[in-house]
Scaffold this motif. Structure first.
Motif, PDB file in Angstrom:
ATOM      1  N   ALA A  12      40.335  41.091  39.490  1.00 51.09           N
ATOM      2  CA  ALA A  12      40.226  39.698  38.988  1.00 51.09           C
ATOM      3  C   ALA A  12      39.042  38.673  39.091  1.00 51.09           C
ATOM      4  O   ALA A  12      38.581  38.263  38.140  1.00 51.09           O
ATOM      5  CB  ALA A  12      41.503  38.985  39.772  1.00 51.09           C
ATOM      6  N   PHE A  13      38.334  38.938  40.227  1.00 49.08           N
ATOM      7  CA  PHE A  13      37.282  38.158  40.478  1.00 49.08           C
ATOM      8  C   PHE A  13      35.755  39.296  40.279  1.00 49.08           C
ATOM      9  O   PHE A  13      34.672  38.532  40.640  1.00 49.08           O
ATOM     10  CB  PHE A  13      37.285  37.440  41.884  1.00 49.08           C
ATOM     11  CG  PHE A  13      38.329  36.403  41.767  1.00 49.08           C
ATOM     12  CD1 PHE A  13      38.032  35.185  41.286  1.00 49.08           C
ATOM     13  CD2 PHE A  13      39.320  36.793  42.523  1.00 49.08           C
ATOM     14  CE1 PHE A  13      39.039  34.251  41.373  1.00 49.08           C
ATOM     15  CE2 PHE A  13      40.514  35.828  42.633  1.00 49.08           C
ATOM     16  CZ  PHE A  13      40.262  34.481  41.974  1.00 49.08           C
ATOM     17  N   ALA A  42      32.331  35.379  45.532  1.00 47.23           N
ATOM     18  CA  ALA A  42      31.219  34.930  44.997  1.00 47.23           C
ATOM     19  C   ALA A  42      30.999  33.537  44.281  1.00 47.23           C
ATOM     20  O   ALA A  42      32.001  33.494  43.312  1.00 47.23           O
ATOM     21  CB  ALA A  42      29.972  35.925  44.557  1.00 47.23           C
ATOM     22  N   PRO A  43      30.055  32.673  44.482  1.00 47.96           N
ATOM     23  CA  PRO A  43      30.138  31.387  43.688  1.00 47.96           C
ATOM     24  C   PRO A  43      30.442  31.500  41.971  1.00 47.96           C
ATOM     25  O   PRO A  43      30.753  30.775  41.468  1.00 47.96           O
ATOM     26  CB  PRO A  43      29.270  30.545  44.325  1.00 47.96           C
ATOM     27  CG  PRO A  43      28.991  30.861  45.641  1.00 47.96           C
ATOM     28  CD  PRO A  43      29.350  32.387  45.610  1.00 47.96           C
ATOM     29  N   SER A  44      29.514  32.488  41.963  1.00 46.24           N
ATOM     30  CA  SER A  44      29.085  32.859  40.547  1.00 46.24           C
ATOM     31  C   SER A  44      30.486  33.489  39.796  1.00 46.24           C
ATOM     32  O   SER A  44      30.706  33.348  38.485  1.00 46.24           O
ATOM     33  CB  SER A  44      28.135  33.839  40.186  1.00 46.24           C
ATOM     34  OG  SER A  44      28.385  35.141  40.843  1.00 46.24           O
ATOM     35  N   ARG A  45      31.269  33.959  40.316  1.00 45.26           N
ATOM     36  CA  ARG A  45      32.652  34.408  39.947  1.00 45.26           C
ATOM     37  C   ARG A  45      33.865  33.671  40.421  1.00 45.26           C
ATOM     38  O   ARG A  45      34.857  33.878  39.640  1.00 45.26           O
ATOM     39  CB  ARG A  45      32.843  35.913  40.595  1.00 45.26           C
ATOM     40  CG  ARG A  45      31.828  36.954  40.236  1.00 45.26           C
ATOM     41  CD  ARG A  45      32.105  38.224  41.061  1.00 45.26           C
ATOM     42  NE  ARG A  45      31.041  39.369  40.464  1.00 45.26           N
ATOM     43  CZ  ARG A  45      29.913  39.446  41.139  1.00 45.26           C
ATOM     44  NH1 ARG A  45      29.286  38.775  42.013  1.00 45.26           N
ATOM     45  NH2 ARG A  45      29.205  40.283  40.631  1.00 45.26           N
ATOM     46  N   ASN A  46      33.735  32.671  41.102  1.00 41.97           N
ATOM     47  CA  ASN A  46      35.091  31.864  41.339  1.00 41.97           C
ATOM     48  C   ASN A  46      34.584  30.387  42.123  1.00 41.97           C
ATOM     49  O   ASN A  46      34.575  29.896  43.089  1.00 41.97           O
ATOM     50  CB  ASN A  46      35.669  32.591  42.634  1.00 41.97           C
ATOM     51  CG  ASN A  46      36.955  31.871  43.011  1.00 41.97           C
ATOM     52  OD1 ASN A  46      37.543  31.183  42.367  1.00 41.97           O
ATOM     53  ND2 ASN A  46      37.454  32.096  44.223  1.00 41.97           N
ATOM     54  N   PRO A  47      33.836  29.684  40.972  1.00 40.41           N
ATOM     55  CA  PRO A  47      33.303  28.382  41.325  1.00 40.41           C
ATOM     56  C   PRO A  47      34.270  27.483  41.829  1.00 40.41           C
ATOM     57  O   PRO A  47      33.966  26.772  42.482  1.00 40.41           O
ATOM     58  CB  PRO A  47      32.636  27.915  40.060  1.00 40.41           C
ATOM     59  CG  PRO A  47      33.407  28.829  38.990  1.00 40.41           C
ATOM     60  CD  PRO A  47      33.630  30.266  39.760  1.00 40.41           C
ATOM     61  N   PHE A  61      24.053  24.739  44.006  1.00 41.53           N
ATOM     62  CA  PHE A  61      25.271  23.898  43.881  1.00 41.53           C
ATOM     63  C   PHE A  61      26.373  23.991  45.100  1.00 41.53           C
ATOM     64  O   PHE A  61      26.717  22.836  45.320  1.00 41.53           O
ATOM     65  CB  PHE A  61      26.220  24.264  42.569  1.00 41.53           C
ATOM     66  CG  PHE A  61      27.002  25.217  42.607  1.00 41.53           C
ATOM     67  CD1 PHE A  61      28.500  24.934  42.912  1.00 41.53           C
ATOM     68  CD2 PHE A  61      27.081  26.553  42.270  1.00 41.53           C
ATOM     69  CE1 PHE A  61      29.303  25.756  42.964  1.00 41.53           C
ATOM     70  CE2 PHE A  61      27.979  27.601  42.486  1.00 41.53           C
ATOM     71  CZ  PHE A  61      29.190  27.124  42.507  1.00 41.53           C
ATOM     72  N   VAL A  62      26.414  25.020  45.900  1.00 40.97           N
ATOM     73  CA  VAL A  62      27.249  25.130  47.129  1.00 40.97           C
ATOM     74  C   VAL A  62      26.642  24.097  48.064  1.00 40.97           C
ATOM     75  O   VAL A  62      27.299  23.349  48.663  1.00 40.97           O
ATOM     76  CB  VAL A  62      27.409  26.532  47.570  1.00 40.97           C
ATOM     77  CG1 VAL A  62      28.146  26.333  48.748  1.00 40.97           C
ATOM     78  CG2 VAL A  62      28.411  27.402  46.570  1.00 40.97           C
TER      79      VAL A  62
END
Length: 240
Positions: free
Chosen positions: A28-29, A174-179, A208-209
């Motif tokens: 999913a991610f 990861a932020p790129s996959r689950n912002p 951005f995190v």
């Protein structure tokens, strides 16, 4: 024990692949659940050391840890192991994790079997883990150690919480996959639910995190990441 929910069970079981034998991978991610070199050691480096643990729990009374993303339960099991070895008499550990897609018992057992160091914790956790987790799962694993896993969307779940935490493990995909797991709104809720002087640790170091954590009010610190990763983030909520 939660009622059996075939739809929830299907959803949580079908999104997993297994790499290298016992490493779960979320389709999913499009991401692994932990560092491919050694997730247990990464937990110690990022989440425990990033939060000043076990030094900060060296006092009687309760210590509360919040986590975004329960996953396999690895962070909880390693924290529990270190707690057993170092917590003083009269101390208690409350570990609350917020997880949208809980894993099945067999998948947790398979993933955690990689580490003999946490075999005791793995066995006790999987023995008590419900067949179809939903709602708010609360497990007293031994005297003074309680695990709570709140199942649902993180922002909504945190919005219902009242009692702040001493430490946070920010461990979404990861932020790129689950912002959404790293949004400004969610980081503001984490800040609200942190005691003055409380801390967070995360492997994530995306700009951005970092900005969202600082914007929420945390004093943010960059540190060297685990296993050659250039950076990780940790920080503190300023004392009132």
């Amino acid at each position: 024990m939660a009622d059996h929910d075939p739809e929830n069970e299907r959803r949580t079981e079908t999104v997993l692949d297994w790499h290298e034998g016992d490493m779960p991978y979320s389709r999913a991610f499009d991401d692994h659940f932990y560092c491919r070199s050694d997730g247990r050691l990464e937990c110690g480096h990022v989440f425990l050391a990033g939060n000043g643990l076990p030094q900060r729990w060296q006092h009687p009374g309760p210590f509360r840890i919040g986590e975004l993303g329960f996953g396999t339960g690895l962070n909880f099991c390693e924290t529990w192991r270190q707690w057993r070895e170092s917590a003083p008499a009269g101390a208690s550990l409350s570990f609350t994790s917020f997880e949208r897609f809980p894993m099945a018992r067999g998948d947790i057992a398979r993933a955690l079997s990689h580490w003999p160091e946490i075999e005791r914790e793995r066995a006790l956790l999987t023995e008590e883990w419900p067949d179809a987790p939903e709602g708010r799962v609360e497990i007293d694993l031994e005297p003074g150690v309680r695990l709570t896993v709140v199942i649902g969307a993180a922002l909504e779940s945190l919005g219902r919480e009242k009692t702040p935490f001493d430490a946070w493990y920010l461990d979404g995909f990861a932020p790129s996959r689950n912002p959404d797991m790293w949004s400004a709104e969610l980081m503001a809720e984490v800040f609200r639910l942190t005691v003055p002087g409380g801390r967070f640790g995360t492997y994530a170091a995306a700009g951005f995190v970092r900005r969202n954590l600082a914007g929420a009010g945390f004093a943010v610190e960059r540190r060297p990441g685990f296993a050659g990763k250039r950076e990780m983030l940790c920080g503190e909520k300023p004392a009132a």
